[in-house]
Design a protein around this motif. Structure first.
Motif, PDB file in Angstrom:
ATOM      1  N   ILE A  92      26.466  35.236  23.934  1.00 42.43           N
ATOM      2  CA  ILE A  92      26.641  36.408  23.563  1.00 42.43           C
ATOM      3  C   ILE A  92      28.013  36.925  24.354  1.00 42.43           C
ATOM      4  O   ILE A  92      28.756  37.688  24.012  1.00 42.43           O
ATOM      5  CB  ILE A  92      25.506  37.434  24.087  1.00 42.43           C
ATOM      6  CG1 ILE A  92      24.445  37.239  22.943  1.00 42.43           C
ATOM      7  CG2 ILE A  92      25.997  38.978  23.934  1.00 42.43           C
ATOM      8  CD1 ILE A  92      23.091  37.554  23.625  1.00 42.43           C
ATOM      9  N   TYR A  93      27.920  36.482  25.735  1.00 38.68           N
ATOM     10  CA  TYR A  93      29.068  36.606  26.525  1.00 38.68           C
ATOM     11  C   TYR A  93      29.825  35.176  26.778  1.00 38.68           C
ATOM     12  O   TYR A  93      29.504  34.344  27.269  1.00 38.68           O
ATOM     13  CB  TYR A  93      28.513  37.112  28.017  1.00 38.68           C
ATOM     14  CG  TYR A  93      27.958  38.623  27.960  1.00 38.68           C
ATOM     15  CD1 TYR A  93      28.553  39.393  28.033  1.00 38.68           C
ATOM     16  CD2 TYR A  93      26.645  38.649  27.971  1.00 38.68           C
ATOM     17  CE1 TYR A  93      28.029  40.931  28.351  1.00 38.68           C
ATOM     18  CE2 TYR A  93      25.896  39.594  27.849  1.00 38.68           C
ATOM     19  CZ  TYR A  93      26.843  40.760  28.263  1.00 38.68           C
ATOM     20  OH  TYR A  93      26.109  42.143  28.349  1.00 38.68           O
ATOM     21  N   GLN A  94      31.051  35.265  25.831  1.00 36.81           N
ATOM     22  CA  GLN A  94      31.666  34.129  25.820  1.00 36.81           C
ATOM     23  C   GLN A  94      32.208  33.851  27.042  1.00 36.81           C
ATOM     24  O   GLN A  94      32.916  34.646  27.965  1.00 36.81           O
ATOM     25  CB  GLN A  94      32.869  34.190  24.740  1.00 36.81           C
ATOM     26  CG  GLN A  94      32.287  34.399  23.461  1.00 36.81           C
ATOM     27  CD  GLN A  94      31.419  33.110  22.769  1.00 36.81           C
ATOM     28  OE1 GLN A  94      31.930  32.220  22.881  1.00 36.81           O
ATOM     29  NE2 GLN A  94      30.083  33.255  22.271  1.00 36.81           N
ATOM     30  N   GLU A  95      32.560  32.358  27.335  1.00 29.90           N
ATOM     31  CA  GLU A  95      33.401  31.836  28.482  1.00 29.90           C
ATOM     32  C   GLU A  95      32.821  32.320  29.724  1.00 29.90           C
ATOM     33  O   GLU A  95      33.545  32.678  30.703  1.00 29.90           O
ATOM     34  CB  GLU A  95      34.968  32.436  28.319  1.00 29.90           C
ATOM     35  CG  GLU A  95      35.554  32.213  27.282  1.00 29.90           C
ATOM     36  CD  GLU A  95      35.718  30.551  26.804  1.00 29.90           C
ATOM     37  OE1 GLU A  95      36.107  29.864  27.901  1.00 29.90           O
ATOM     38  OE2 GLU A  95      35.806  30.218  25.837  1.00 29.90           O
ATOM     39  N   ARG A  96      31.301  32.389  29.927  1.00 29.50           N
ATOM     40  CA  ARG A  96      30.777  32.601  31.185  1.00 29.50           C
ATOM     41  C   ARG A  96      30.139  31.479  31.809  1.00 29.50           C
ATOM     42  O   ARG A  96      29.136  31.769  32.612  1.00 29.50           O
ATOM     43  CB  ARG A  96      29.863  33.866  30.976  1.00 29.50           C
ATOM     44  CG  ARG A  96      30.584  35.051  30.298  1.00 29.50           C
ATOM     45  CD  ARG A  96      31.569  35.746  31.712  1.00 29.50           C
ATOM     46  NE  ARG A  96      31.809  37.048  31.343  1.00 29.50           N
ATOM     47  CZ  ARG A  96      32.596  37.635  30.663  1.00 29.50           C
ATOM     48  NH1 ARG A  96      33.547  36.432  29.827  1.00 29.50           N
ATOM     49  NH2 ARG A  96      33.104  38.932  30.666  1.00 29.50           N
ATOM     50  N   GLY A  97      30.227  30.304  31.511  1.00 27.93           N
ATOM     51  CA  GLY A  97      29.806  29.145  31.810  1.00 27.93           C
ATOM     52  C   GLY A  97      28.250  29.095  31.336  1.00 27.93           C
ATOM     53  O   GLY A  97      27.628  29.609  30.506  1.00 27.93           O
ATOM     54  N   PRO A  98      27.265  28.054  32.325  1.00 26.05           N
ATOM     55  CA  PRO A  98      25.982  27.895  32.005  1.00 26.05           C
ATOM     56  C   PRO A  98      25.112  29.310  31.994  1.00 26.05           C
ATOM     57  O   PRO A  98      24.094  29.370  31.247  1.00 26.05           O
ATOM     58  CB  PRO A  98      25.635  26.972  33.176  1.00 26.05           C
ATOM     59  CG  PRO A  98      26.587  26.303  33.708  1.00 26.05           C
ATOM     60  CD  PRO A  98      27.953  27.365  33.506  1.00 26.05           C
ATOM     61  N   LEU A  99      25.632  30.122  32.977  1.00 24.33           N
ATOM     62  CA  LEU A  99      24.576  31.540  32.756  1.00 24.33           C
ATOM     63  C   LEU A  99      24.753  32.059  31.387  1.00 24.33           C
ATOM     64  O   LEU A  99      23.738  32.747  31.123  1.00 24.33           O
ATOM     65  CB  LEU A  99      25.136  32.406  33.871  1.00 24.33           C
ATOM     66  CG  LEU A  99      24.254  33.374  34.313  1.00 24.33           C
ATOM     67  CD1 LEU A  99      22.874  32.762  35.065  1.00 24.33           C
ATOM     68  CD2 LEU A  99      24.856  34.350  35.450  1.00 24.33           C
ATOM     69  N   GLY A 100      25.927  31.981  30.849  1.00 25.92           N
ATOM     70  CA  GLY A 100      26.308  32.656  29.342  1.00 25.92           C
ATOM     71  C   GLY A 100      25.278  31.928  28.470  1.00 25.92           C
ATOM     72  O   GLY A 100      24.680  32.450  27.683  1.00 25.92           O
ATOM     73  N   GLY A 101      25.079  30.756  28.563  1.00 24.01           N
ATOM     74  CA  GLY A 101      24.308  29.805  27.707  1.00 24.01           C
ATOM     75  C   GLY A 101      22.814  30.057  27.846  1.00 24.01           C
ATOM     76  O   GLY A 101      21.973  30.498  27.063  1.00 24.01           O
ATOM     77  N   LEU A 102      22.624  30.233  29.248  1.00 23.22           N
ATOM     78  CA  LEU A 102      21.023  30.692  29.496  1.00 23.22           C
ATOM     79  C   LEU A 102      20.661  32.061  29.020  1.00 23.22           C
ATOM     80  O   LEU A 102      19.707  32.201  28.562  1.00 23.22           O
ATOM     81  CB  LEU A 102      21.051  30.667  31.009  1.00 23.22           C
ATOM     82  CG  LEU A 102      19.615  31.083  31.885  1.00 23.22           C
ATOM     83  CD1 LEU A 102      18.551  30.291  31.042  1.00 23.22           C
ATOM     84  CD2 LEU A 102      19.651  31.026  33.119  1.00 23.22           C
ATOM     85  N   HIS A 103      21.480  32.995  28.954  1.00 30.92           N
ATOM     86  CA  HIS A 103      21.420  34.433  28.622  1.00 30.92           C
ATOM     87  C   HIS A 103      21.253  34.369  27.060  1.00 30.92           C
ATOM     88  O   HIS A 103      20.204  34.990  26.669  1.00 30.92           O
ATOM     89  CB  HIS A 103      22.612  35.272  29.198  1.00 30.92           C
ATOM     90  CG  HIS A 103      22.405  36.658  28.344  1.00 30.92           C
ATOM     91  ND1 HIS A 103      23.126  36.892  27.239  1.00 30.92           N
ATOM     92  CD2 HIS A 103      21.716  37.734  28.969  1.00 30.92           C
ATOM     93  CE1 HIS A 103      22.904  38.295  27.040  1.00 30.92           C
ATOM     94  NE2 HIS A 103      22.040  38.662  27.937  1.00 30.92           N
ATOM     95  N   ALA A 104      21.990  33.564  26.418  1.00 35.40           N
ATOM     96  CA  ALA A 104      21.747  33.637  24.948  1.00 35.40           C
ATOM     97  C   ALA A 104      20.329  32.839  24.644  1.00 35.40           C
ATOM     98  O   ALA A 104      19.694  33.272  23.748  1.00 35.40           O
ATOM     99  CB  ALA A 104      22.834  32.723  24.127  1.00 35.40           C
ATOM    100  N   GLY A 105      19.924  31.675  25.403  1.00 30.56           N
ATOM    101  CA  GLY A 105      18.731  31.226  25.115  1.00 30.56           C
ATOM    102  C   GLY A 105      17.726  31.978  25.257  1.00 30.56           C
ATOM    103  O   GLY A 105      16.591  32.166  24.783  1.00 30.56           O
TER     104      GLY A 105
END
Length: 194
Positions: free
Chosen positions: A65-78
């Motif tokens: 949802i928040y692009q280019e934010r690293g693993p925390l961005g991926g964790l948030h989407a998951g």
């Protein structure tokens, strides 16, 4: 009174990185006939996780949802995907989070984290991933605040510190090694053949 049934833990595989140091998508690297992504899904399934969410649109997973934010961005989407499937209740959903690029990770190592009885996050000392988190409003609020702050620390390690995570000791640190470069991948393959 009926007893509260514990939910199965869910799993998230962080597979949305650019793999720039590797030069190709790490999720598609093959080890013993399966891709690292397939291997990660199998390990989480064998550890008892259901459902399993893959973070990373390049591998058919959920997009950040928040692009280019690293693993925390991926964790948030998951976590947002899991929240949609399992709204927060009185008993938070436990979520086992793994990176896609740990070819030596084992089911036993994952189960050991899940077996720790703690309301706080759990991780292996000196290695932020894999970890077990509880899907709570406080966790989601913390992550979203980090993601909108362009200058803040968006590391998983900082998240664990902020939630007073419980470190677990291990004498099998070789299972927790990431493969980020072709040389590291080559070494991992060579060790698998020994």
């Amino acid at each position: 009174m009926p007893s509260q049934v514990a939910l199965e833990p869910a799993g998230i595989i962080l597979a949305g990185g650019k793999s720039s140091r590797m030069g190709r998508d790490k999720a598609s690297l093959k080890l013993k006939g399966e891709t690292l992504l397939q291997r990660g899904q199998r390990l989480l399934s064998e550890a008892g996780c259901n459902p399993i969410v893959v973070s990373g649109q390049n591998v058919g997973g959920v997009s950040d949802i928040y692009q280019e934010r690293g693993p925390l961005g991926g964790l948030h989407a998951g976590l947002q995907t899991l929240l949609y499937q399992h709204p927060i209740s009185t008993k938070p959903l436990r979520v086992l989070v793994t990176p896609v690029d740990m070819p030596k990770l084992t089911v036993c190592a994952l189960k050991r984290l899940l077996d720790v009885d703690s309301d706080n996050p759990v991780y292996y000392q000196h290695c932020a991933l894999p970890c077990v988190l509880s899907l709570t409003p406080d966790l989601l609020r913390y992550i979203e605040n980090c993601l909108v702050d362009h200058d803040g620390d968006r590391s998983i390690k900082r998240l664990l510190q902020s939630f007073d995570a419980k470190p677990v000791q291990t004498d099998k640190v070789e299972q927790l090694v990431n493969t980020n470069t072709p040389a590291q991948w080559h070494d991992a393959l060579k060790e698998e053949q020994v």
